[in-house]
Write a protein that holds these residues in place. Structure first.
Motif, PDB file in Angstrom:
ATOM      1  N   LEU A 132     102.943  14.953  27.571  1.00 51.71           N
ATOM      2  CA  LEU A 132     103.979  14.110  27.741  1.00 51.71           C
ATOM      3  C   LEU A 132     105.236  14.522  28.385  1.00 51.71           C
ATOM      4  O   LEU A 132     105.778  15.674  27.834  1.00 51.71           O
ATOM      5  N   VAL A 133     105.702  14.360  29.449  1.00 47.93           N
ATOM      6  CA  VAL A 133     106.729  14.834  30.122  1.00 47.93           C
ATOM      7  C   VAL A 133     107.755  13.753  30.562  1.00 47.93           C
ATOM      8  O   VAL A 133     107.553  13.027  30.981  1.00 47.93           O
TER       9      VAL A 133
ATOM     10  N   LYS B 276      95.976  18.120  40.147  1.00 46.34           N
ATOM     11  CA  LYS B 276      95.073  17.128  40.157  1.00 46.34           C
ATOM     12  C   LYS B 276      94.330  16.429  38.932  1.00 46.34           C
ATOM     13  O   LYS B 276      93.201  16.279  38.637  1.00 46.34           O
ATOM     14  N   VAL B 277      95.415  16.108  38.441  1.00 47.02           N
ATOM     15  CA  VAL B 277      95.061  15.292  37.207  1.00 47.02           C
ATOM     16  C   VAL B 277      96.053  13.934  37.195  1.00 47.02           C
ATOM     17  O   VAL B 277      96.687  14.048  37.944  1.00 47.02           O
TER      18      VAL B 277
ATOM     19  N   LYS C   4      95.772   4.147  26.172  1.00 46.66           N
ATOM     20  CA  LYS C   4      94.655   4.297  27.314  1.00 46.66           C
ATOM     21  C   LYS C   4      94.649   5.727  28.010  1.00 46.66           C
ATOM     22  O   LYS C   4      93.422   6.155  28.414  1.00 46.66           O
ATOM     23  N   GLY C   5      95.442   6.476  27.831  1.00 48.15           N
ATOM     24  CA  GLY C   5      95.606   7.818  28.628  1.00 48.15           C
ATOM     25  C   GLY C   5      94.531   8.556  27.804  1.00 48.15           C
ATOM     26  O   GLY C   5      93.610   9.490  28.291  1.00 48.15           O
ATOM     27  N   PHE C   6      94.526   8.572  26.486  1.00 52.04           N
ATOM     28  CA  PHE C   6      93.434   9.149  25.608  1.00 52.04           C
ATOM     29  C   PHE C   6      91.942   8.824  25.930  1.00 52.04           C
ATOM     30  O   PHE C   6      91.088   9.605  26.259  1.00 52.04           O
TER      31      PHE C   6
ATOM     32  N   ILE D  92      98.727  13.240  32.317  1.00 52.69           N
ATOM     33  CA  ILE D  92     100.007  13.320  32.106  1.00 52.69           C
ATOM     34  C   ILE D  92     100.662  11.972  32.007  1.00 52.69           C
ATOM     35  O   ILE D  92     100.309  11.149  32.864  1.00 52.69           O
ATOM     36  N   VAL D  93     101.515  11.908  30.853  1.00 54.99           N
ATOM     37  CA  VAL D  93     102.057  10.515  30.938  1.00 54.99           C
ATOM     38  C   VAL D  93     103.756  10.937  31.039  1.00 54.99           C
ATOM     39  O   VAL D  93     104.300  11.888  30.553  1.00 54.99           O
ATOM     40  N   ARG D  94     104.281  10.278  32.201  1.00 54.25           N
ATOM     41  CA  ARG D  94     105.494  10.551  32.414  1.00 54.25           C
ATOM     42  C   ARG D  94     106.543   9.615  31.726  1.00 54.25           C
ATOM     43  O   ARG D  94     106.627   8.265  32.079  1.00 54.25           O
ATOM     44  N   SER D  95     107.435  10.093  31.071  1.00 56.08           N
ATOM     45  CA  SER D  95     108.679   9.181  30.902  1.00 56.08           C
ATOM     46  C   SER D  95     110.008   9.655  31.593  1.00 56.08           C
ATOM     47  O   SER D  95     109.853  10.736  32.244  1.00 56.08           O
TER      48      SER D  95
END
Ligand SMILES: Cc1ncc(C[n+]2csc(CCOP(=O)(O)OP(=O)(O)O)c2C)c(N)n1
Lengths: 189, 579
Positions: free
Chosen positions: B100-101, B124-125, B142-144, B155-158
């Motif tokens: 999580l970034v 490349k992810v 859903k990311g998992f 990567i989930v971007r906040s």
């Protein structure tokens, strides 16, 4: 119906908690609500601002310049910093308590009393209160913020018992009584 | 059940509902609260790691061991974790893994404005970009699934406006995930060249499959309105677009890498003029142009945040004429708190006019007048290594008039490496470790010097002095930062030495140890000569009465730290309760 409410003050005055409460009351009352805040370094006396937006459906979490319906100033001069958000129809809720900025404390700058007097005229309606004074009679200096919430609640259409329930769930249990007291005193001003 | 949650709280909730087992993070605004919220879920093991590289590696280990894992950080943290990330892309995962970034457009509290989406392309992810709290929670879940299905870190971007905004979230129950056990698969997990060559091919194929997946996924919402204007957008900017351009047709992306190019091309056919609205870098725009999608140009700045007004202006729509801002109001800059243990040392540095290679933390505020005692700030840990460079570039000469200043958490983060380097390479620099026993700036998280873990359990407390000695550093001095004369004396002595020195301060942050707060001080008016020495400490509790020409202490703010009486040469400052 829509309310765009900008709430601001100095770190430690309870602005963030107060805006949480407004947001939750709106949601409990069946509306969509969003809030966004910048509180990077609140602990260190910085200025804190929360945008609260309430409507059937809210998109942007940020209020646009010139479009706030209500400005809630937890400190006397802070509304000057956010005047760009005010429209010609905005209401101002003004806590008259002063917290001197460092430049004023060190004698290098002056507290802008004159500008405050001038700019108050820009608002269609101004409601002032002395939140610390209310907190004192509520028996706890730390509940001043809740008096401001009370004054705001009076302007909105949500039911009073919803406010009281949300407040009870949000403040430390030992301070429920003084918080509710301050809320009511602010409400009845 | 519905609840109003901040983006950060929703992300933590998502991890909980997704059956996550391990969360290892390093604090950084605006991401810090996520891991603090995670700690309320007993089902999740969570920790503050010493830095982001370590945090991601812990998550990789947990994934290898067959459990779902997450690591949270601010944008610059991903630079520190970039090394494991780039090869984690090759190994892929066993248990699902999310990084999580949180980016900080407008730099409300950051040293740069980098756009993390570039990391998704670089590594490349896949990257997911939620636009409100409910999506934040759902995208983590859903990311998992994506992570496990495609054998990839996600990567989930906040961004600040998501992390620190609140909106309604539908809560669900936690769903436990069957542990997969430790995976022993050498071609997958041992990245020697022969294996890595194979895995690189896997990575390229995976990217194609992910793009295919994205093209038909429910991460995309298409809203067809007027066919004149079509806008491709994602994340927080979606809401600005909805409000500024209600008539436009919108293609909202939830997975911003790899881009669903086919779906975008289909959308392009349905509208006359196609635009991209995104914050920071022209990431989507550049990619789509390269893929031959015809986009209209907008004059969008690549710095700062967008807003409803900014979007309106891009399309030459009228905005409300706002009242003029009032200029020259007295500011409320952030300042070190009353009782801050950093203040005395900066007073001493200022007094000796030393050049201070600074670092990142509350002590960066030593930059501000009247202390004005920080001369550089680059990234965490850089003070120590930069001071060594300053020293070596001048054959030791500049080491006599410069110091490195670093906080304890920053020292544990990456300062240790720099110090070991200075010791090994026989430098002459002087390193001041401001040990307030807590990670102050980001909200008072404990660290290896605090002696407690994230959940408040007691743990070992690192002995910085012994650690420095173990590096072979001979000159290690501990000083009381409230004793300015002592600080000045030690600074003079250690900077003069043609050897590496470390000076450690020994007072806690008032938030790390509330018991240090004691009776306030006051100024005897008749004794105050108006010399202004105490006002030059920059303490928020000390003010200047311009009419009387005397200093004044606000006793409701004073913590009784005892610094100001030490700089008063006229013995005018006294503590309440002792006569
Ligand atoms: C790579 C990276 N990670 C995280 C941060 C966020 N951050 C800013 S200051 C800080 C820690 C400061 O703690 P410490 O060094 O103990 O100093 P203090 O604030 O307590 O004075 C952190 C984690 C950052 N700027 N860069």
């Amino acid at each position: 119906m829509k309310y765009d409410i900008l709430m601001f003050g100095v770190g430690g005055q309870g602005t963030v908690l107060s805006s949480d409460i407004v947001c939750e009351v709106a949601l409990e009352s069946g509306f969509d609500a969003k809030k966004s805040e910048i509180h990077g370094m609140a602990q260190r006396g910085g200025s804190v601002v929360s945008h609260v937006r309430i409507a059937e459906k809210v998109f942007s979490p940020v209020i646009a310049l010139g479009e706030a319906d209500i400005l809630v100033s937890f400190e006397q001069m802070e509304f000057l910093r956010y005047i760009e958000y005010a429209s010609d129809n905005s209401t101002l809720i003004l806590n008259t308590n002063k917290i001197f900025p460092p430049g004023v404390l060190s004698g290098k700058e002056e507290y802008p009393d004159k500008i405050i007097r001038q700019k108050l005229k820009l608002f269609k309606y101004v409601k002032t209160l002395d939140a610390l004074d209310i907190a004192k009679s509520a028996g706890n200096m730390k509940v001043a913020g809740m008096a401001v919430v009370g004054a705001l609640a009076r302007m909105l259409t949500f039911k009073k018992d919803v406010w009281e329930n949300v407040i009870k769930g949000k403040v430390p249990s030992k301070t429920i009584e003084s918080n509710i007291k301050a809320f009511n005193m602010g409400y009845n001003i | 059940m519905k609840k109003v949650l901040s983006g950060n709280e929703a992300i933590a909730r998502g991890a909980y509902e997704a059956g996550v087992r391990v969360v290892s993070s390093y604090p950084g605004t605006p991401s810090s609260e996520i891991t603090d919220f995670v700690k309320q879920y007993k089902e999740i093991y969570c920790e503050w790691a010493v830095n982001e590289k370590v945090a991601v590696e812990v998550a990789i280990g947990a994934s290898l061991a067959g459990r779902r894992a997450m690591s949270c950080m601010k944008h610059v943290g991903l630079n520190v974790a970039a090394d494991p990330l780039m090869t984690l892309s090759y190994t892929g995962v066993n248990g699902g893994l999310i990084i999580l970034v949180a980016d900080d457009p407008n730099m409300f509290s950051s040293q740069n404005e980098q756009d993390s989406r570039n990391y998704a392309r670089f590594a490349k992810v896949p990257m997911l970009e939620p636009s409100d709290s409910n999506e934040a929670k759902e995208y983590v879940k859903k990311g998992f699934e994506i992570s496990e299905k495609f054998c990839t870190p996600v990567i989930v971007r906040s961004v600040t406006r998501l992390s620190h905004s609140m909106s309604a979230v539908e809560l669900n129950e936690r769903v436990e995930v069957e542990p997969k056990g430790l995976e022993n698969n050498i071609p997958k997990w041992v990245m020697v060249p022969a294996n890595a060559r194979q895995r690189h091919i896997f990575v390229e194929n995976r990217l194609k499959e992910l793009e295919h997946f994205n093209n038909s996924s429910d991460f995309i919402t298409e809203e067809i309105n007027d066919s004149e204007i079509g806008i491709i957008t994602s994340g927080i900017p979606y809401h600005y677009v909805k409000e500024a351009m209600p008539e436009a047709s919108i293609l909202k992306l939830g997975m911003v890498w790899p881009l669903p190019v086919e779906r975008i091309k289909e959308f392009a056919k349905k509208v006359k003029k196609l635009y991209v609205i995104e914050e920071l870098d022209p990431f989507i725009e550049t990619e789509l142009r390269a893929k031959g999608v015809k986009l209209r140009k907008l004059n969008r700045p690549v710095n700062g945040e967008l807003s409803v007004d900014a979007v309106k202006k891009l399309f030459r729509k009228k905005t409300v004429k706002a009242k003029n801002p009032i200029l020259n109001l007295p500011n409320r800059p952030p300042n070190m708190c009353p009782g801050c243990s950093h203040r005395g040392m900066f007073y001493a540095i200022n007094k000796l006019k030393l050049f201070a290679a600074g670092d990142i933390g509350c002590y960066t505020l030593g930059l501000l007048p009247p202390l004005s005692a920080i001369n550089s700030t680059v990234c965490m840990g850089a003070s120590v290594s930069m001071a060594h460079g300053i020293d070596r570039a001048s054959g030791g000469e500049y080491a006599k008039k410069s110091v490195a200043v670093i906080g304890d958490s920053t020292f544990f983060h990456t300062g240790i490496n720099g110090l070991l380097n200075s010791a090994y390479n026989k430098g002459f620099s002087t390193v001041i470790i401001l040990d307030n026993r807590i990670t102050g700036m980001t909200g008072h998280q404990p660290n290896p010097g605090t002696g407690i873990t994230i959940r408040g359990e007691e743990g070992p407390k690192v002995n910085i002095e012994m650690l420095c000695r173990a590096f072979g550093i001979k000159n290690v001095t501990t000083v009381d930062p409230f004793d300015v004369d002592e600080c000045v004396r030690v600074l003079k002595e250690e900077t003069a030495r043609e050897e590496l020195s470390v000076i450690i301060t020994n007072r806690p942050c008032i938030f790390a140890d509330r018991t240090v707060i004691t009776n306030p001080y006051y100024i005897k008016e008749d004794k105050c000569t108006g010399c202004t020495a105490c006002t030059r400490l920059g303490c928020p509790a000390i003010s200047w009465d311009a009419k009387k020409k005397k200093a004044l202490i606000d006793e409701t703010l004073c913590t009784g730290c005892s610094l100001c009486p030490k700089v008063c040469r006229f013995d005018a400052i006294f503590q309440r309760g002792d006569k």
